[in-house]
Design a protein around this motif. Structure first.
Motif, PDB file in Angstrom:
ATOM      1  N   LEU A  17      37.726  30.328   7.305  1.00  0.00           N
ATOM      2  CA  LEU A  17      37.143  30.843   8.547  1.00  0.00           C
ATOM      3  C   LEU A  17      35.652  31.146   8.379  1.00  0.00           C
ATOM      4  O   LEU A  17      34.847  30.865   9.262  1.00  0.00           O
ATOM      5  N   LYS A  18      35.280  31.683   7.213  1.00  0.00           N
ATOM      6  CA  LYS A  18      33.861  31.960   6.952  1.00  0.00           C
ATOM      7  C   LYS A  18      33.024  30.685   7.118  1.00  0.00           C
ATOM      8  O   LYS A  18      32.019  30.674   7.832  1.00  0.00           O
ATOM      9  N   PHE A  19      33.482  29.623   6.465  1.00  0.00           N
ATOM     10  CA  PHE A  19      32.684  28.396   6.500  1.00  0.00           C
ATOM     11  C   PHE A  19      32.667  27.796   7.910  1.00  0.00           C
ATOM     12  O   PHE A  19      31.642  27.289   8.355  1.00  0.00           O
ATOM     13  N   THR A 115      37.154  52.234   4.070  1.00  0.00           N
ATOM     14  CA  THR A 115      37.235  50.903   3.456  1.00  0.00           C
ATOM     15  C   THR A 115      35.843  50.268   3.415  1.00  0.00           C
ATOM     16  O   THR A 115      34.886  50.818   3.953  1.00  0.00           O
ATOM     17  N   ASN A 116      35.734  49.085   2.832  1.00  0.00           N
ATOM     18  CA  ASN A 116      34.488  48.319   2.803  1.00  0.00           C
ATOM     19  C   ASN A 116      34.464  47.331   3.983  1.00  0.00           C
ATOM     20  O   ASN A 116      33.646  46.418   4.030  1.00  0.00           O
ATOM     21  N   TYR A 117      35.378  47.474   4.927  1.00  0.00           N
ATOM     22  CA  TYR A 117      35.381  46.658   6.147  1.00  0.00           C
ATOM     23  C   TYR A 117      34.517  47.366   7.200  1.00  0.00           C
ATOM     24  O   TYR A 117      34.503  48.595   7.268  1.00  0.00           O
ATOM     25  N   LEU A 446      18.687  29.438  -5.775  1.00  0.00           N
ATOM     26  CA  LEU A 446      19.120  30.446  -6.735  1.00  0.00           C
ATOM     27  C   LEU A 446      20.643  30.464  -6.870  1.00  0.00           C
ATOM     28  O   LEU A 446      21.208  30.503  -7.968  1.00  0.00           O
ATOM     29  N   ARG A 447      21.313  30.416  -5.718  1.00  0.00           N
ATOM     30  CA  ARG A 447      22.781  30.408  -5.733  1.00  0.00           C
ATOM     31  C   ARG A 447      23.304  29.167  -6.437  1.00  0.00           C
ATOM     32  O   ARG A 447      24.302  29.219  -7.152  1.00  0.00           O
ATOM     33  N   ARG A 448      22.602  28.047  -6.226  1.00  0.00           N
ATOM     34  CA  ARG A 448      23.017  26.801  -6.870  1.00  0.00           C
ATOM     35  C   ARG A 448      22.903  26.931  -8.399  1.00  0.00           C
ATOM     36  O   ARG A 448      23.821  26.571  -9.136  1.00  0.00           O
ATOM     37  N   VAL A 449      21.786  27.486  -8.870  1.00  0.00           N
ATOM     38  CA  VAL A 449      21.577  27.638 -10.309  1.00  0.00           C
ATOM     39  C   VAL A 449      22.694  28.489 -10.927  1.00  0.00           C
ATOM     40  O   VAL A 449      23.280  28.127 -11.949  1.00  0.00           O
ATOM     41  N   ARG A 450      23.016  29.605 -10.259  1.00  0.00           N
ATOM     42  CA  ARG A 450      24.070  30.469 -10.797  1.00  0.00           C
ATOM     43  C   ARG A 450      25.414  29.755 -10.811  1.00  0.00           C
ATOM     44  O   ARG A 450      26.184  29.852 -11.758  1.00  0.00           O
ATOM     45  N   ARG A 451      25.685  29.043  -9.716  1.00  0.00           N
ATOM     46  CA  ARG A 451      26.975  28.350  -9.602  1.00  0.00           C
ATOM     47  C   ARG A 451      27.097  27.280 -10.687  1.00  0.00           C
ATOM     48  O   ARG A 451      28.130  27.164 -11.348  1.00  0.00           O
ATOM     49  N   ASN A 494      25.228  37.994  -8.608  1.00  0.00           N
ATOM     50  CA  ASN A 494      25.903  37.523  -7.404  1.00  0.00           C
ATOM     51  C   ASN A 494      26.112  38.697  -6.457  1.00  0.00           C
ATOM     52  O   ASN A 494      25.855  38.626  -5.269  1.00  0.00           O
ATOM     53  N   ASP A 495      26.555  39.818  -7.017  1.00  0.00           N
ATOM     54  CA  ASP A 495      26.811  41.021  -6.228  1.00  0.00           C
ATOM     55  C   ASP A 495      26.589  42.207  -7.145  1.00  0.00           C
ATOM     56  O   ASP A 495      26.844  42.127  -8.349  1.00  0.00           O
ATOM     57  N   MET A 496      26.111  43.301  -6.589  1.00  0.00           N
ATOM     58  CA  MET A 496      25.733  44.457  -7.403  1.00  0.00           C
ATOM     59  C   MET A 496      26.910  45.121  -8.116  1.00  0.00           C
ATOM     60  O   MET A 496      26.705  45.898  -9.037  1.00  0.00           O
ATOM     61  N   SER A 520      31.508  37.118   8.845  1.00  0.00           N
ATOM     62  CA  SER A 520      31.858  36.069   7.894  1.00  0.00           C
ATOM     63  C   SER A 520      31.557  36.482   6.454  1.00  0.00           C
ATOM     64  O   SER A 520      31.797  35.725   5.525  1.00  0.00           O
ATOM     65  N   ARG A 521      31.007  37.689   6.283  1.00  0.00           N
ATOM     66  CA  ARG A 521      30.611  38.141   4.944  1.00  0.00           C
ATOM     67  C   ARG A 521      31.787  38.715   4.172  1.00  0.00           C
ATOM     68  O   ARG A 521      32.543  39.527   4.698  1.00  0.00           O
ATOM     69  N   CYS A 522      31.911  38.287   2.935  1.00  0.00           N
ATOM     70  CA  CYS A 522      33.034  38.729   2.117  1.00  0.00           C
ATOM     71  C   CYS A 522      32.539  39.283   0.786  1.00  0.00           C
ATOM     72  O   CYS A 522      31.425  38.990   0.375  1.00  0.00           O
ATOM     73  N   VAL A 523      33.355  40.074   0.135  1.00  0.00           N
ATOM     74  CA  VAL A 523      33.070  40.531  -1.225  1.00  0.00           C
ATOM     75  C   VAL A 523      34.260  40.166  -2.104  1.00  0.00           C
ATOM     76  O   VAL A 523      35.362  39.976  -1.622  1.00  0.00           O
TER      77      VAL A 523
HETATM   78  N1  39S Z   1      30.443  44.744  -3.040  1.00  0.00           N
HETATM   79  C1  39S Z   1      29.564  44.979  -2.064  1.00  0.00           C
HETATM   80  N2  39S Z   1      29.929  45.669  -0.979  1.00  0.00           N
HETATM   81  C2  39S Z   1      29.024  45.920   0.000  1.00  0.00           C
HETATM   82  C3  39S Z   1      27.692  45.457  -0.109  1.00  0.00           C
HETATM   83  C4  39S Z   1      27.337  44.729  -1.269  1.00  0.00           C
HETATM   84  O1  39S Z   1      26.177  44.291  -1.436  1.00  0.00           O
HETATM   85  N3  39S Z   1      28.285  44.520  -2.221  1.00  0.00           N
HETATM   86  N4  39S Z   1      26.780  45.706   0.890  1.00  0.00           N
HETATM   87  C5  39S Z   1      27.199  46.303   2.159  1.00  0.00           C
HETATM   88  C6  39S Z   1      27.355  45.225   3.225  1.00  0.00           C
HETATM   89  N5  39S Z   1      28.332  44.223   2.832  1.00  0.00           N
HETATM   90  C7  39S Z   1      28.009  42.951   2.422  1.00  0.00           C
HETATM   91  C8  39S Z   1      29.060  42.182   1.975  1.00  0.00           C
HETATM   92  C9  39S Z   1      28.850  40.866   1.564  1.00  0.00           C
HETATM   93  C10 39S Z   1      27.587  40.314   1.591  1.00  0.00           C
HETATM   94  C11 39S Z   1      27.366  38.901   1.179  1.00  0.00           C
HETATM   95  O2  39S Z   1      26.284  38.392   1.302  1.00  0.00           O
HETATM   96  N6  39S Z   1      28.419  38.184   0.703  1.00  0.00           N
HETATM   97  C12 39S Z   1      28.328  36.793   0.415  1.00  0.00           C
HETATM   98  C13 39S Z   1      29.018  36.447  -0.886  1.00  0.00           C
HETATM   99  C14 39S Z   1      28.072  36.745  -1.981  1.00  0.00           C
HETATM  100  C15 39S Z   1      28.467  36.198  -3.338  1.00  0.00           C
HETATM  101  O3  39S Z   1      29.039  36.877  -4.130  1.00  0.00           O
HETATM  102  N7  39S Z   1      28.141  34.973  -3.618  1.00  0.00           N
HETATM  103  C16 39S Z   1      28.248  34.427  -4.944  1.00  0.00           C
HETATM  104  C17 39S Z   1      29.116  33.241  -4.980  1.00  0.00           C
HETATM  105  C18 39S Z   1      28.563  32.097  -4.176  1.00  0.00           C
HETATM  106  C19 39S Z   1      29.671  31.410  -3.478  1.00  0.00           C
HETATM  107  O4  39S Z   1      30.220  31.880  -2.526  1.00  0.00           O
HETATM  108  N8  39S Z   1      30.025  30.251  -3.981  1.00  0.00           N
HETATM  109  C20 39S Z   1      31.107  29.509  -3.410  1.00  0.00           C
HETATM  110  C21 39S Z   1      30.744  28.062  -3.477  1.00  0.00           C
HETATM  111  C22 39S Z   1      30.447  27.563  -2.099  1.00  0.00           C
HETATM  112  C23 39S Z   1      29.103  26.827  -2.083  1.00  0.00           C
HETATM  113  O5  39S Z   1      29.059  25.654  -2.475  1.00  0.00           O
HETATM  114  O6  39S Z   1      28.111  27.456  -1.655  1.00  0.00           O
HETATM  115  C24 39S Z   1      32.396  29.797  -4.110  1.00  0.00           C
HETATM  116  O7  39S Z   1      32.356  30.364  -5.229  1.00  0.00           O
HETATM  117  O8  39S Z   1      33.425  29.499  -3.537  1.00  0.00           O
HETATM  118  C25 39S Z   1      26.845  34.108  -5.483  1.00  0.00           C
HETATM  119  O9  39S Z   1      25.899  34.255  -4.728  1.00  0.00           O
HETATM  120  O10 39S Z   1      26.738  33.771  -6.649  1.00  0.00           O
HETATM  121  C26 39S Z   1      28.992  36.012   1.499  1.00  0.00           C
HETATM  122  O11 39S Z   1      30.015  36.432   2.046  1.00  0.00           O
HETATM  123  O12 39S Z   1      28.453  34.932   1.768  1.00  0.00           O
HETATM  124  C27 39S Z   1      26.512  41.089   2.043  1.00  0.00           C
HETATM  125  C28 39S Z   1      26.729  42.420   2.462  1.00  0.00           C
HETATM  126  C29 39S Z   1      28.458  47.124   2.036  1.00  0.00           C
HETATM  127  N9  39S Z   1      29.394  46.629   1.082  1.00  0.00           N
END
Ligand code: 39S
Ligand code: MET
Ligand code: ZN
Length: 765
Positions: A17-19, A115-117, A446-451, A494-496, A520-523
């Motif tokens: 659904l996110k995508f 919750t974090n929702y 940046l995300r690509r490099v990490r992935r 990727n996440d704090m 669409s944002r997930c953790v």
């Molecule tokens: N844990 C947490 N809770 C929080 C926050 C927070 O920063 N962290 N902030 C507040 C607001 N909430 C937030 C929650 C999510 C995001 C957010 O940006 N989430 C990203 C995911 C971030 C992530 O971890 N990405 C990874 C993994 C990348 C990824 O998704 N890769 C795909 C590959 C798909 C592709 O080809 O791109 C996969 O692994 O499946 C990265 O950057 O390294 C999203 O849903 O888009 C922001 C704020 C409150 N709660």
């Protein structure tokens, strides 16, 4: 004996659904494409529950963005600024409310209980013209029926809807939201009547606000609302679902006294005393939906223990009136363990995600009905035993160190004003210091490099090189902008929370364990399964690399223990505070290693400290005590000249300001610009604050670029209530979700505003 599920995750096992949403928003796919993905997800979920044997399967728990926004749409309560002209609400209006559009900002979003929702807060005033404007609940009921699944349609209950709303602009102080009940109930009646016509025999109203500290006026609203709906509901079985905590005795009495209601859903996991309420009295002939399977966590249920709880309840409510259920919607847990390819078998045997929880609920119902699946129960008992005795869970040294913490206060020896003097002597900085919160934009590159590094597609050497280059860019940019206290930008994270989880022992992490945070944002919360320790330094390399690139102070950047705890899946075999103390000790080691490496300013983020506050006031004191103590443990050992920062991004903490002061940080940066009056009013009311403080001067959640004048204006307002020498100038939160095209001009204006005020202050002397 039957089974029921309160609600189910909508994102899909692989975030389908996110995508689909993001592609639709980017205009890369059509509304029909999005609807198709959504329909496939719904049908898969219904079929899965039906195949598992669940009797009461929910519908209308799917949402394109948020279930509270769905209720707002059902009621036609669209704020006028979105220009909706009536008719069925479509994607345009719906997503404009959720995300804003080119000309209008989004509606406010806030945390869903503890919750974090996040949900979209309804804005209601005396002039709202309610109308039945989204038939989603009925459509989804019919859709399931056409697939052969007779579901329980779920609605946000009318009283919780109003209690979670906020008064529209201009009537904040005068308007009683509950006075709108007589206006929204007619819409609920229309929905109910359509559901009946479509063949529904059950309906579920989610009324989670019943677990809060409610006054008698608020409780009375439940009584009147359901009395008013009684005749509309006749012929239907009506379930009132509560979750996230115990009910007070008064709330329980109100609940079981509601007219026209036939079933009560109670959270027996977080509601530790709920069972006593039921024992003290349960109305004859009514159903109890017993939430014994935890919807907030990823642990496999202790089936033997749940079965015994259910047997006790059965003796009270009667055999055909007890229904096995989840403690709350499964929205707050990960989707399907089947997709976890990297967890080892032992840890996997301890876990159950949403799909597995559905099977557990049904196994419990069958066992109670005398059809116990012996093999399933035996495997579960073996997994429970292995988790209890596994050497991976226990670390004697950590347990000893954590036990030794008790009895001591862990405060820095010198008071904060003397520390600030010592720091100023060492760092020699101007007034109205500028800084940022930590992260800089996370570009696609940046995300690509990490992935690719994670997938072993690029070497460690290339990865380190790429991250170093990114840090250098961020450092150079900050020098160019003339920011005083720098950050490295967090490009390696990727996440704090997940980032630290990956480096600490006692943590496991998933590949697909995503949980919706908003839209669409997930953790992907890490899983804390054992005693926590830090095998080796986690951030020292990156922080000292960054410090070596500049003469200016570089902040070390850590996530604090309370935030790591609150944003992880936490073990349920010891109290939360014990796990928190263990994390605090690990972070303490990191803080001291950073100090040794020459980092003079260290920020320890506690973004989630406020959200972890228990729902009931009676539990606040205990939580705040150990949470604040955990934070102090991390930095009580540093020298006076080392400056400790913390950051929080939930500005609504007027009620906990004394606990924040008690954290004894040298500097705190706080989200403020979305609600400046609220935060600054604490200081206006005379709370003495002597440490450094940086209330955010602009909102980072919006792509809008704030002007120099507007920021200067905000700083001016702050100077009216806070001393010049303690005020810092910074954005609301980290910049990771923004683009450089927004960040550069915004920070440029921020620095210009700080300089403008420095000049004004100097000439005023
Ligand atoms: N844990 C947490 N809770 C929080 C926050 C927070 O920063 N962290 N902030 C507040 C607001 N909430 C937030 C929650 C999510 C995001 C957010 O940006 N989430 C990203 C995911 C971030 C992530 O971890 N990405 C990874 C993994 C990348 C990824 O998704 N890769 C795909 C590959 C798909 C592709 O080809 O791109 C996969 O692994 O499946 C990265 O950057 O390294 C999203 O849903 O888009 C922001 C704020 C409150 N709660
Ligand atoms: C959600 S609080 C974020 C703090 C973190 N240091 C950042 O800047 O991203
Ligand atoms: Zn923040």
């Amino acid at each position: 004996m039957a089974s029921h599920i309160v609600g189910y995750p909508r994102m899909g096992p692989k975030r389908e659904l996110k995508f689909a949403l993001e592609s639709f928003w980017d205009k890369k796919s059509s509304a029909e494409d999005l609807q198709k993905v959504a329909a496939d997800l719904r049908s898969a979920i219904w079929k899965q529950m039906a195949d598992a044997g669940i009797k009461y399967i929910p519908s209308n728990t799917f949402s394109y963005y948020d279930q509270v926004l769905d209720a707002t749409s059902m009621l036609g309560a669209v704020p006028p600024r979105y220009g909706w002209n009536g008719g069925e609400i479509g994607f345009d209006t719906y997503f404009s409310m959720a995300r804003g559009n080119a000309s209008v900002p989004a509606m406010e979003m806030t945390k869903w209980f503890d919750t974090n929702y996040h949900f979209i807060v309804p804005e209601l005033g005396p002039d709202v013209n309610f109308s039945y404007a989204s038939h989603k609940a009925v459509d989804e009921y019919k859709e399931a029926k056409s697939l052969g699944v007779d579901t329980v349609p779920v609605l946000v209950g009318p009283v919780s809807y109003l209690l979670l709303s906020k008064p529209a602009k201009g009537v904040e102080k005068t308007f009683s939201l509950l006075s709108l009940l007589p206006k929204i109930l007619p819409i609920y009646k229309e929905v109910i009547s359509e559901l009946k016509a479509a063949g529904a025999s059950w309906i579920q109203f989610d009324e989670p606000t019943l677990v809060l500290d409610l006054d008698s006026h608020q409780l009375q609203a439940f009584t009147s609302a359901y009395a008013d709906l009684e005749s509309a509901l006749s012929g239907l079985n009506v379930l009132i679902e509560t979750y996230f905590a115990d009910l007070t005795t008064k709330a329980y009495k109100t609940l079981v006294g509601l007219k026209g209601v036939t079933a009560y859903g109670l959270d027996l996991v977080r509601g530790t005393q709920t069972i006593d309420l039921v024992k003290a009295g349960f109305p004859e002939g009514k159903y109890l939906f017993a939430g014994v399977v935890d919807g907030r966590n990823i642990w496999a249920n202790d089936l033997a223990s749940s079965l015994s709880t259910l047997q006790q309840l059965e003796a009270i409510v009667g055999k055909d009136k007890l229904v096995a259920s989840t403690s709350c919607s499964l929205l707050h847990t990960a989707v399907d363990l089947v997709n976890e390819t990297k967890l080892d078998d032992e840890i996997k045997s301890w876990l159950a995600f949403a799909a597995q929880k559905v099977v557990e609920v049904n196994a419990l119902a069958k066992a109670l009905a005398g059809q116990k699946d012996e093999a399933f129960f035996a495997a579960n008992a073996a997994a429970q035993a292995s988790r209890k005795s596994s050497p991976r869970v226990t670390n004697e040294a950590v347990q000893k160190a954590a036990a030794a913490l008790k009895g001591s206060d862990h405060r820095r020896a010198t008071n904060v004003s003397a520390r600030l003097d010592a720091q100023q002597k060492k760092l020699n900085l101007p007034v109205l210091l500028t800084t940022t919160i930590g992260s800089f934009p996370q570009t696609l590159e940046l995300r690509r490099v990490r992935r690719e590094f994670k997938a072993n597609k690029i070497s460690e050497e290339d990865y380190v090189k790429a991250i170093k280059e990114e840090i250098k860019k961020v450092v150079d940019l900050q020098e160019e902008l003339d920011i005083d206290v720098l950050v490295h930008g967090e490009p390696e994270r990727n996440d704090m929370v997940e980032y630290f989880g990956e480096q600490l022992s006692g943590f496991a992490f998933t590949v697909n364990g995503w949980v919706q945070s908003y839209g669409s944002r997930c953790v992907k919360p890490p899983i804390i399964y054992g005693d926590v320790s830090r095998p080796k330094p986690m951030t020292v390399f990156w922080s000292s690399t960054a410090q070596s690139m500049t003469q200016r102070p570089m902040k070390g950047m850590l996530t604090g223990p309370v935030t790591i705890l609150n944003w992880s899946f936490v073990r349920n075999d010891q109290p939360r505070f014990e796990t928190c103390y263990q994390i605090a000790l690990a972070i303490k080691d990191e803080v001291e290693d950073l100090e040794k490496a020459g980092i003079n300013v260290i920020q320890i983020d506690e973004a989630a400290l406020r959200e972890g506050l228990p729902l009931r006031k009676s539990e606040h004191g205990f939580y705040l005590k150990w949470a604040v103590h955990s934070f102090r443990i991390t930095n009580c050992g540093v020298q006076d000249t080392t400056q400790i920062h913390t950051h929080m991004c939930y500005s609504n903490f007027n009620d906990i300001i004394h606990s924040i002061i008690d954290m004894d940080a040298d500097v705190i940066t706080i989200e403020n610009s979305r609600s400046d009056e609220k935060l600054l009013s604490v200081f206006r009311e005379g709370v003495k604050y002597g440490a450094g403080i940086g209330p955010g001067v602009y909102d980072i959640h919006s792509p809008r670029i704030p002007s120099t004048e507007e920021i200067a204006d905000r700083i001016d307002k702050m100077l009216a209530v806070l001393e010049t020498n303690i005020l810092w100038v910074n954005p609301d939160c980290g910049l990771k979700t923004r683009k450089y095209a927004e960040v550069k001009p915004a920070l440029n204006n921020m620095v210009a505003a700080a300089k403008l005020l420095r000049t004004q202050l100097a000439s005023a002397k």
